[in-house]
Design a protein around this motif. Structure first.
Motif, mmCIF file in Angstrom:
data_model
loop_
_atom_site.group_PDB
_atom_site.id
_atom_site.type_symbol
_atom_site.label_atom_id
_atom_site.label_comp_id
_atom_site.label_asym_id
_atom_site.label_seq_id
_atom_site.Cartn_x
_atom_site.Cartn_y
_atom_site.Cartn_z
ATOM 1 N N ARG A 82 -6.895 -42.886 22.447
ATOM 2 C CA ARG A 82 -6.407 -41.516 22.652
ATOM 3 C C ARG A 82 -6.597 -41.102 24.109
ATOM 4 N NH1 ARG A 82 -9.053 -41.624 17.766
ATOM 5 N NH2 ARG A 82 -7.779 -41.089 15.972
ATOM 6 N N ASP A 97 -2.660 -36.191 23.753
ATOM 7 C CA ASP A 97 -1.429 -36.976 23.597
ATOM 8 C C ASP A 97 -0.623 -36.596 22.364
ATOM 9 O OD1 ASP A 97 -3.353 -38.063 21.947
ATOM 10 O OD2 ASP A 97 -3.189 -40.091 22.737
ATOM 11 N N GLN A 104 2.343 -45.390 26.423
ATOM 12 C CA GLN A 104 2.898 -44.067 26.143
ATOM 13 C C GLN A 104 3.905 -43.691 27.231
ATOM 14 O OE1 GLN A 104 -0.346 -41.331 25.482
ATOM 15 N NE2 GLN A 104 -1.258 -42.626 23.938
#
Length: 143
Positions: free
Chosen positions: A71, A92, A54
């Motif tokens: 997650r 997120d 990410q």
């Protein structure tokens, strides 16, 4: 006599500097909770943690991750005051946020307390499970 006075002052100042470095070092690294299989990766001093997979979020103070699910809960900002950090956390997806404190205890544990906002949740058996308002973390043995 003046030599010894200055020597004592110098030793005292260097001891205080080393104590301050230790205080800030406790808020760097990875801590975990084995019961819920979650962890916190943090560097609340330099704010240079990147969430794996990410990268678009950039460098952050840290995140709460899950050993089972991908997650994460991102620490968007953190402020330190003594042995306690105030964390501003969002999921997120950006749909939920909360304020929590992370305190370093004398027994080398950390206490994460949710103060206000959404509840921290993780996925277990394809269902959302709320985490308790207070969770104890310990430093990973490998660090």
């Amino acid at each position: 006599m003046k030599k010894y006075l200055w020597l004592n002052i110098l030793l005292f100042c260097s001891a205080m500097t080393m104590a301050q470095d230790h205080q800030t070092d406790v808020f760097k690294g990875t801590i975990e909770n084995a019961t819920y299989r979650i962890f916190i990766k943090m560097n609340l001093i330099d704010n240079n943690i990147t969430v794996p997979g990410q990268d678009l979020f950039g460098k952050l103070p840290g995140f709460l991750g899950d050993s089972i699910d991908s997650r994460t809960w991102l620490f968007t900002s953190a402020t330190l005051k003594g042995n306690t950090a105030t964390l501003y956390i969002t999921n997120d997806y950006g749909s939920e946020d909360l304020v929590a404190t992370l305190s370093y205890n004398q027994d080398n544990t950390f206490l994460l307390k949710q103060k206000e906002g959404s509840d921290l949740k993780i996925v277990r058996d394809r269902k959302w499970k709320k985490l308790p308002k207070e969770i104890i973390f310990i430093r990973k043995p490998t660090e």
